[in-house]
Design a protein around this motif. Structure first.
Motif, PDB file in Angstrom:
ATOM      1  N   ALA A  45     -31.200  91.046 -42.569  1.00  0.00           N
ATOM      2  CA  ALA A  45     -30.058  91.766 -43.024  1.00  0.00           C
ATOM      3  C   ALA A  45     -29.225  90.664 -43.292  1.00  0.00           C
ATOM      4  O   ALA A  45     -29.200  89.540 -43.035  1.00  0.00           O
ATOM      5  CB  ALA A  45     -29.490  92.526 -41.429  1.00  0.00           C
ATOM      6  N   SER A  46     -28.047  91.276 -44.053  1.00  0.00           N
ATOM      7  CA  SER A  46     -26.927  90.505 -44.289  1.00  0.00           C
ATOM      8  C   SER A  46     -25.786  91.240 -44.349  1.00  0.00           C
ATOM      9  O   SER A  46     -25.449  92.150 -44.224  1.00  0.00           O
ATOM     10  CB  SER A  46     -26.978  90.310 -46.155  1.00  0.00           C
ATOM     11  N   LEU A  47     -24.830  89.792 -44.145  1.00  0.00           N
ATOM     12  CA  LEU A  47     -23.286  90.292 -43.632  1.00  0.00           C
ATOM     13  C   LEU A  47     -22.330  89.423 -44.408  1.00  0.00           C
ATOM     14  O   LEU A  47     -22.628  88.245 -44.247  1.00  0.00           O
ATOM     15  CB  LEU A  47     -23.137  89.915 -42.019  1.00  0.00           C
ATOM     16  N   ALA A  48     -21.411  90.061 -45.179  1.00  0.00           N
ATOM     17  CA  ALA A  48     -20.495  89.330 -45.881  1.00  0.00           C
ATOM     18  C   ALA A  48     -19.343  89.535 -45.041  1.00  0.00           C
ATOM     19  O   ALA A  48     -18.853  90.867 -44.769  1.00  0.00           O
ATOM     20  CB  ALA A  48     -20.420  89.916 -47.214  1.00  0.00           C
ATOM     21  N   ARG A  71     -32.457  86.424 -38.048  1.00  0.00           N
ATOM     22  CA  ARG A  71     -32.756  87.403 -39.155  1.00  0.00           C
ATOM     23  C   ARG A  71     -31.589  87.661 -39.978  1.00  0.00           C
ATOM     24  O   ARG A  71     -31.618  88.727 -40.987  1.00  0.00           O
ATOM     25  CB  ARG A  71     -33.826  88.474 -38.713  1.00  0.00           C
ATOM     26  N   VAL A  72     -30.294  87.228 -39.755  1.00  0.00           N
ATOM     27  CA  VAL A  72     -29.230  87.698 -40.432  1.00  0.00           C
ATOM     28  C   VAL A  72     -28.668  86.763 -41.300  1.00  0.00           C
ATOM     29  O   VAL A  72     -28.634  85.358 -41.031  1.00  0.00           O
ATOM     30  CB  VAL A  72     -28.150  88.103 -39.522  1.00  0.00           C
ATOM     31  N   ASP A  73     -28.648  86.891 -42.632  1.00  0.00           N
ATOM     32  CA  ASP A  73     -27.646  86.076 -43.458  1.00  0.00           C
ATOM     33  C   ASP A  73     -26.314  86.316 -43.700  1.00  0.00           C
ATOM     34  O   ASP A  73     -25.766  87.652 -43.380  1.00  0.00           O
ATOM     35  CB  ASP A  73     -28.288  86.381 -44.994  1.00  0.00           C
ATOM     36  N   VAL A  74     -25.427  85.326 -43.653  1.00  0.00           N
ATOM     37  CA  VAL A  74     -24.144  85.452 -43.640  1.00  0.00           C
ATOM     38  C   VAL A  74     -23.740  85.011 -44.666  1.00  0.00           C
ATOM     39  O   VAL A  74     -23.878  83.859 -44.996  1.00  0.00           O
ATOM     40  CB  VAL A  74     -23.412  84.687 -42.198  1.00  0.00           C
ATOM     41  N   ASN A  97     -15.508  80.003 -36.038  1.00  0.00           N
ATOM     42  CA  ASN A  97     -15.256  81.424 -34.973  1.00  0.00           C
ATOM     43  C   ASN A  97     -16.321  82.392 -34.967  1.00  0.00           C
ATOM     44  O   ASN A  97     -16.425  83.001 -34.267  1.00  0.00           O
ATOM     45  CB  ASN A  97     -14.135  81.856 -35.784  1.00  0.00           C
ATOM     46  N   LEU A  98     -17.139  82.186 -36.028  1.00  0.00           N
ATOM     47  CA  LEU A  98     -18.375  83.154 -36.057  1.00  0.00           C
ATOM     48  C   LEU A  98     -19.621  82.694 -35.802  1.00  0.00           C
ATOM     49  O   LEU A  98     -20.334  83.232 -34.958  1.00  0.00           O
ATOM     50  CB  LEU A  98     -18.266  83.920 -37.390  1.00  0.00           C
ATOM     51  N   LEU A  99     -20.108  81.688 -36.491  1.00  0.00           N
ATOM     52  CA  LEU A  99     -21.288  80.930 -36.381  1.00  0.00           C
ATOM     53  C   LEU A  99     -21.567  80.326 -35.301  1.00  0.00           C
ATOM     54  O   LEU A  99     -21.756  78.733 -35.248  1.00  0.00           O
ATOM     55  CB  LEU A  99     -21.710  80.047 -37.671  1.00  0.00           C
ATOM     56  N   ARG A 100     -21.372  80.871 -34.053  1.00  0.00           N
ATOM     57  CA  ARG A 100     -21.333  79.963 -32.681  1.00  0.00           C
ATOM     58  C   ARG A 100     -21.947  81.245 -31.571  1.00  0.00           C
ATOM     59  O   ARG A 100     -22.282  82.345 -32.025  1.00  0.00           O
ATOM     60  CB  ARG A 100     -19.845  79.661 -32.522  1.00  0.00           C
ATOM     61  N   ASN A 101     -22.146  80.826 -30.393  1.00  0.00           N
ATOM     62  CA  ASN A 101     -22.717  81.591 -29.610  1.00  0.00           C
ATOM     63  C   ASN A 101     -24.115  82.153 -30.108  1.00  0.00           C
ATOM     64  O   ASN A 101     -24.687  81.333 -30.502  1.00  0.00           O
ATOM     65  CB  ASN A 101     -21.680  82.818 -28.886  1.00  0.00           C
ATOM     66  N   ASN A 102     -24.407  83.356 -30.071  1.00  0.00           N
ATOM     67  CA  ASN A 102     -25.369  83.912 -30.285  1.00  0.00           C
ATOM     68  C   ASN A 102     -25.751  84.098 -31.890  1.00  0.00           C
ATOM     69  O   ASN A 102     -26.596  83.840 -32.484  1.00  0.00           O
ATOM     70  CB  ASN A 102     -25.737  85.309 -29.967  1.00  0.00           C
ATOM     71  N   GLU A 104     -24.885  81.780 -33.540  1.00  0.00           N
ATOM     72  CA  GLU A 104     -25.235  80.204 -34.377  1.00  0.00           C
ATOM     73  C   GLU A 104     -26.408  80.086 -35.066  1.00  0.00           C
ATOM     74  O   GLU A 104     -26.905  79.467 -35.767  1.00  0.00           O
ATOM     75  CB  GLU A 104     -25.174  79.286 -33.113  1.00  0.00           C
ATOM     76  N   ALA A 105     -27.414  81.211 -34.523  1.00  0.00           N
ATOM     77  CA  ALA A 105     -28.919  81.374 -35.203  1.00  0.00           C
ATOM     78  C   ALA A 105     -28.818  81.658 -36.470  1.00  0.00           C
ATOM     79  O   ALA A 105     -29.798  82.127 -37.461  1.00  0.00           O
ATOM     80  CB  ALA A 105     -29.550  82.104 -34.257  1.00  0.00           C
ATOM     81  N   ALA A 106     -27.882  82.480 -37.139  1.00  0.00           N
ATOM     82  CA  ALA A 106     -27.632  83.099 -38.277  1.00  0.00           C
ATOM     83  C   ALA A 106     -27.868  81.994 -39.384  1.00  0.00           C
ATOM     84  O   ALA A 106     -27.489  80.820 -39.354  1.00  0.00           O
ATOM     85  CB  ALA A 106     -26.492  83.827 -38.669  1.00  0.00           C
ATOM     86  N   THR A 107     -28.472  82.558 -40.559  1.00  0.00           N
ATOM     87  CA  THR A 107     -28.324  81.578 -41.915  1.00  0.00           C
ATOM     88  C   THR A 107     -27.112  81.708 -42.708  1.00  0.00           C
ATOM     89  O   THR A 107     -26.871  82.889 -43.042  1.00  0.00           O
ATOM     90  CB  THR A 107     -29.646  81.969 -42.538  1.00  0.00           C
ATOM     91  N   TYR A 108     -26.299  80.729 -42.953  1.00  0.00           N
ATOM     92  CA  TYR A 108     -25.113  80.932 -43.815  1.00  0.00           C
ATOM     93  C   TYR A 108     -25.504  80.386 -45.065  1.00  0.00           C
ATOM     94  O   TYR A 108     -25.953  79.139 -45.287  1.00  0.00           O
ATOM     95  CB  TYR A 108     -24.204  79.730 -42.910  1.00  0.00           C
ATOM     96  N   PHE A 109     -24.764  81.163 -46.169  1.00  0.00           N
ATOM     97  CA  PHE A 109     -24.904  80.848 -47.685  1.00  0.00           C
ATOM     98  C   PHE A 109     -23.492  80.559 -48.106  1.00  0.00           C
ATOM     99  O   PHE A 109     -22.661  81.401 -48.162  1.00  0.00           O
ATOM    100  CB  PHE A 109     -25.461  81.940 -48.082  1.00  0.00           C
ATOM    101  N   PRO A 110     -22.893  79.122 -48.258  1.00  0.00           N
ATOM    102  CA  PRO A 110     -21.919  78.852 -48.749  1.00  0.00           C
ATOM    103  C   PRO A 110     -21.534  79.454 -50.040  1.00  0.00           C
ATOM    104  O   PRO A 110     -22.496  79.269 -51.019  1.00  0.00           O
ATOM    105  CB  PRO A 110     -21.811  77.407 -48.324  1.00  0.00           C
ATOM    106  N   LEU A 111     -20.184  79.426 -50.379  1.00  0.00           N
ATOM    107  CA  LEU A 111     -19.853  79.809 -51.820  1.00  0.00           C
ATOM    108  C   LEU A 111     -19.457  78.474 -52.555  1.00  0.00           C
ATOM    109  O   LEU A 111     -19.433  78.329 -53.617  1.00  0.00           O
ATOM    110  CB  LEU A 111     -18.904  81.034 -52.010  1.00  0.00           C
TER     111      LEU A 111
END
Length: 239
Positions: A45-48, A71-74, A97-102, A104-111
Protein backbone atom coordinates in the motif's frame (compact mmCIF):
# COMPACT_ATOMS: atom_id res chain seq x y z
CA UNK A 1 -17.86 20.50 18.12
CA UNK A 2 -20.41 22.38 16.02
CA UNK A 3 -19.87 22.09 12.26
CA UNK A 4 -18.99 25.43 10.60
CA UNK A 5 -21.74 27.02 8.55
CA UNK A 6 -20.51 25.94 5.13
CA UNK A 7 -22.08 24.39 2.05
CA UNK A 8 -20.02 21.36 1.09
CA UNK A 9 -19.98 19.78 -2.36
CA UNK A 10 -21.82 16.47 -2.61
CA UNK A 11 -19.64 13.62 -1.43
CA UNK A 12 -17.24 15.72 0.65
CA UNK A 13 -17.17 14.78 4.34
CA UNK A 14 -16.15 17.16 7.12
CA UNK A 15 -14.62 16.07 10.44
CA UNK A 16 -13.66 18.39 13.29
CA UNK A 17 -12.61 18.26 16.93
CA UNK A 18 -11.91 20.46 19.92
CA UNK A 19 -8.13 20.35 19.47
CA UNK A 20 -5.45 19.70 16.89
CA UNK A 21 -4.38 16.62 18.85
CA UNK A 22 -7.89 15.17 18.81
CA UNK A 23 -8.23 15.65 15.06
CA UNK A 24 -4.74 14.23 14.47
CA UNK A 25 -5.75 11.09 16.37
CA UNK A 26 -8.96 10.83 14.33
CA UNK A 27 -7.07 11.15 11.07
CA UNK A 28 -4.37 8.68 12.13
CA UNK A 29 -7.00 6.12 13.08
CA UNK A 30 -8.84 6.56 9.78
CA UNK A 31 -5.66 6.28 7.71
CA UNK A 32 -4.41 3.24 9.62
CA UNK A 33 -7.71 1.41 9.12
CA UNK A 34 -7.72 2.24 5.41
CA UNK A 35 -4.15 0.99 4.99
CA UNK A 36 -4.96 -2.19 6.91
CA UNK A 37 -7.89 -2.79 4.59
CA UNK A 38 -5.73 -2.33 1.51
CA UNK A 39 -3.08 -4.71 2.85
CA UNK A 40 -5.73 -7.42 3.14
CA UNK A 41 -6.22 -7.38 -0.63
CA UNK A 42 -2.91 -6.01 -1.99
CA UNK A 43 0.75 -6.91 -1.59
CA UNK A 44 1.67 -3.32 -0.76
CA UNK A 45 0.00 0.00 0.00
CA UNK A 46 1.15 3.58 -0.55
CA UNK A 47 0.83 6.71 1.57
CA UNK A 48 1.58 10.26 0.39
CA UNK A 49 1.89 12.93 3.07
CA UNK A 50 2.52 16.66 3.24
CA UNK A 51 5.00 18.71 5.21
CA UNK A 52 4.57 21.69 7.50
CA UNK A 53 3.72 21.96 11.18
CA UNK A 54 0.06 20.89 11.01
CA UNK A 55 0.70 17.15 10.42
CA UNK A 56 3.26 16.65 13.22
CA UNK A 57 0.76 15.27 15.74
CA UNK A 58 -0.78 13.15 13.00
CA UNK A 59 2.66 11.75 12.13
CA UNK A 60 3.36 10.86 15.75
CA UNK A 61 0.02 9.13 16.17
CA UNK A 62 0.24 7.25 12.88
CA UNK A 63 3.78 6.03 13.57
CA UNK A 64 2.44 4.07 16.57
CA UNK A 65 -0.33 2.29 14.67
CA UNK A 66 -0.09 -1.49 14.52
CA UNK A 67 -0.03 -2.50 10.86
CA UNK A 68 2.41 -4.22 8.53
CA UNK A 69 4.52 -1.17 7.83
CA UNK A 70 7.08 -3.29 5.95
CA UNK A 71 4.53 -3.40 3.13
CA UNK A 72 3.82 0.36 3.09
CA UNK A 73 5.44 2.86 0.70
CA UNK A 74 5.70 6.45 1.94
CA UNK A 75 6.23 9.45 -0.32
CA UNK A 76 5.81 13.20 0.03
CA UNK A 77 3.17 15.07 -1.95
CA UNK A 78 5.83 17.73 -2.50
CA UNK A 79 9.29 18.76 -1.42
CA UNK A 80 11.48 21.82 -1.32
CA UNK A 81 14.61 21.40 -3.43
CA UNK A 82 16.99 21.55 -0.46
CA UNK A 83 19.34 19.06 1.18
CA UNK A 84 17.91 16.77 3.82
CA UNK A 85 20.07 18.54 6.42
CA UNK A 86 18.21 21.81 5.73
CA UNK A 87 15.58 22.79 8.29
CA UNK A 88 13.15 23.39 5.40
CA UNK A 89 13.40 19.79 4.19
CA UNK A 90 10.13 17.87 4.29
CA UNK A 91 12.13 14.64 4.08
CA UNK A 92 13.83 15.53 7.32
CA UNK A 93 10.43 16.27 8.86
CA UNK A 94 8.99 12.93 7.78
CA UNK A 95 11.99 10.91 8.90
CA UNK A 96 12.07 12.55 12.32
CA UNK A 97 8.33 12.43 12.99
CA UNK A 98 6.66 9.68 10.94
CA UNK A 99 9.27 7.06 10.00
CA UNK A 100 9.85 6.01 13.58
CA UNK A 101 8.30 3.60 16.09
CA UNK A 102 6.29 1.02 14.13
CA UNK A 103 6.44 3.09 10.93
CA UNK A 104 10.23 2.81 10.85
CA UNK A 105 9.72 -0.35 8.78
CA UNK A 106 8.05 1.54 5.92
CA UNK A 107 9.83 2.11 2.60
CA UNK A 108 10.46 5.79 1.92
CA UNK A 109 10.64 7.25 -1.60
CA UNK A 110 12.36 10.67 -1.49
CA UNK A 111 11.50 13.36 -4.03
CA UNK A 112 14.80 15.21 -3.59
CA UNK A 113 17.54 13.76 -5.75
CA UNK A 114 20.94 15.04 -6.93
CA UNK A 115 20.80 18.10 -9.17
CA UNK A 116 21.15 21.84 -8.83
CA UNK A 117 17.48 22.41 -9.67
CA UNK A 118 14.29 20.32 -9.67
CA UNK A 119 14.44 20.33 -13.47
CA UNK A 120 17.95 18.84 -13.31
CA UNK A 121 16.73 16.10 -10.99
CA UNK A 122 13.49 15.08 -12.75
CA UNK A 123 14.95 12.02 -14.48
CA UNK A 124 16.43 10.76 -11.22
CA UNK A 125 13.22 11.46 -9.31
CA UNK A 126 11.12 9.52 -11.81
CA UNK A 127 13.57 6.62 -11.72
CA UNK A 128 13.44 6.62 -7.93
CA UNK A 129 9.65 6.42 -7.96
CA UNK A 130 9.50 3.51 -10.42
CA UNK A 131 8.63 0.98 -7.69
CA UNK A 132 6.20 3.18 -5.76
CA UNK A 133 2.88 1.37 -5.34
CA UNK A 134 0.33 3.07 -7.56
CA UNK A 135 -2.25 4.43 -7.74
CA UNK A 136 -1.76 6.03 -4.34
CA UNK A 137 -3.82 4.39 -1.64
CA UNK A 138 -3.82 7.34 0.76
CA UNK A 139 -3.10 11.01 0.04
CA UNK A 140 -2.93 13.56 2.87
CA UNK A 141 -2.87 17.17 1.71
CA UNK A 142 -2.51 20.51 3.43
CA UNK A 143 -3.48 23.94 2.13
CA UNK A 144 -1.96 27.40 2.18
CA UNK A 145 -3.90 30.62 2.59
CA UNK A 146 -3.32 31.32 -1.10
CA UNK A 147 -5.22 28.14 -1.96
CA UNK A 148 -2.18 26.08 -2.91
CA UNK A 149 -1.90 22.41 -2.03
CA UNK A 150 1.16 20.19 -2.41
CA UNK A 151 3.38 22.56 -4.44
CA UNK A 152 0.63 23.54 -6.86
CA UNK A 153 1.06 27.28 -6.27
CA UNK A 154 -1.15 29.81 -8.09
CA UNK A 155 1.88 31.87 -9.14
CA UNK A 156 4.03 28.99 -10.39
CA UNK A 157 4.71 29.30 -14.14
CA UNK A 158 4.55 25.50 -14.39
CA UNK A 159 1.07 25.26 -12.83
CA UNK A 160 -0.95 24.55 -15.99
CA UNK A 161 0.99 21.44 -17.09
CA UNK A 162 1.30 20.30 -13.45
CA UNK A 163 -2.51 20.33 -13.18
CA UNK A 164 -3.23 18.83 -16.59
CA UNK A 165 -5.69 15.99 -15.90
CA UNK A 166 -4.40 14.10 -18.95
CA UNK A 167 -0.75 14.32 -17.95
CA UNK A 168 1.16 11.07 -17.62
CA UNK A 169 3.86 12.73 -15.54
CA UNK A 170 4.16 11.70 -11.89
CA UNK A 171 6.14 14.76 -10.75
CA UNK A 172 6.65 18.35 -11.84
CA UNK A 173 9.32 20.93 -11.10
CA UNK A 174 7.81 24.12 -9.66
CA UNK A 175 9.38 27.57 -9.30
CA UNK A 176 6.75 29.84 -7.67
CA UNK A 177 8.15 33.38 -7.21
CA UNK A 178 6.34 33.61 -3.88
CA UNK A 179 8.50 30.85 -2.37
CA UNK A 180 12.14 31.05 -1.24
CA UNK A 181 13.03 27.63 -2.68
CA UNK A 182 12.17 25.82 -5.89
CA UNK A 183 9.92 22.79 -5.40
CA UNK A 184 9.05 19.41 -6.77
CA UNK A 185 5.50 18.12 -6.52
CA UNK A 186 3.39 15.15 -7.43
CA UNK A 187 1.19 16.16 -10.36
CA UNK A 188 -2.55 16.62 -10.04
CA UNK A 189 -3.19 13.79 -12.50
CA UNK A 190 -1.21 11.40 -10.30
CA UNK A 191 -2.73 12.58 -7.01
CA UNK A 192 -6.34 12.64 -8.21
CA UNK A 193 -6.35 8.86 -8.59
CA UNK A 194 -5.68 8.24 -4.89
CA UNK A 195 -8.13 5.82 -3.32
CA UNK A 196 -8.47 7.95 -0.15
CA UNK A 197 -7.79 11.69 0.00
CA UNK A 198 -7.87 13.86 3.11
CA UNK A 199 -7.35 17.60 3.54
CA UNK A 200 -5.81 18.23 6.98
CA UNK A 201 -6.26 21.80 8.21
CA UNK A 202 -5.80 23.81 11.39
CA UNK A 203 -7.03 27.28 12.30
CA UNK A 204 -9.80 29.72 11.46
CA UNK A 205 -7.74 31.25 8.66
CA UNK A 206 -7.67 27.93 6.81
CA UNK A 207 -11.42 27.60 7.19
CA UNK A 208 -11.87 31.07 5.67
CA UNK A 209 -9.59 30.10 2.78
CA UNK A 210 -11.64 26.96 2.24
CA UNK A 211 -14.85 29.01 2.24
CA UNK A 212 -13.38 31.24 -0.45
CA UNK A 213 -12.41 28.20 -2.50
CA UNK A 214 -15.91 26.77 -2.24
CA UNK A 215 -17.56 30.01 -3.39
CA UNK A 216 -15.96 29.78 -6.84
CA UNK A 217 -15.17 26.10 -7.37
CA UNK A 218 -14.29 26.45 -11.05
CA UNK A 219 -11.30 28.77 -10.58
CA UNK A 220 -8.78 25.95 -10.31
CA UNK A 221 -5.68 27.91 -11.25
CA UNK A 222 -6.48 30.77 -8.86
CA UNK A 223 -6.80 28.29 -5.96
CA UNK A 224 -5.51 24.84 -6.97
CA UNK A 225 -6.99 23.19 -3.87
CA UNK A 226 -10.36 23.53 -5.62
CA UNK A 227 -9.40 20.63 -7.89
CA UNK A 228 -9.61 18.29 -4.89
CA UNK A 229 -12.97 19.52 -3.56
CA UNK A 230 -14.82 16.63 -5.14
CA UNK A 231 -16.73 13.52 -4.02
CA UNK A 232 -14.66 11.29 -1.77
CA UNK A 233 -12.64 14.06 -0.12
CA UNK A 234 -12.41 13.92 3.68
CA UNK A 235 -11.72 17.25 5.42
CA UNK A 236 -10.19 17.07 8.91
CA UNK A 237 -10.13 20.46 10.66
CA UNK A 238 -9.28 21.75 14.13
CA UNK A 239 -9.46 25.29 15.55
Amino acid sequence: MKMPDMVWPAGVEFHSGESAQQVAMMLAGTVAEFLKGRLLVAKRASLAVSGGSTPLSFFHALSLKDLDWSRVDVVLADERWVDETDAASNTRLVKENLLRNNAEAATYFPLKRPGETPQDGLVAVNAGLANLTRPLDVLILGMGNDGHTASLFPDAPELVPAMDIDSREVVAAMTPPSQPQPRITLTYAFMRDARFTALHLKGGDKLETLKQALRQPDGLFAMPVRAFLKPGLQVFWSP
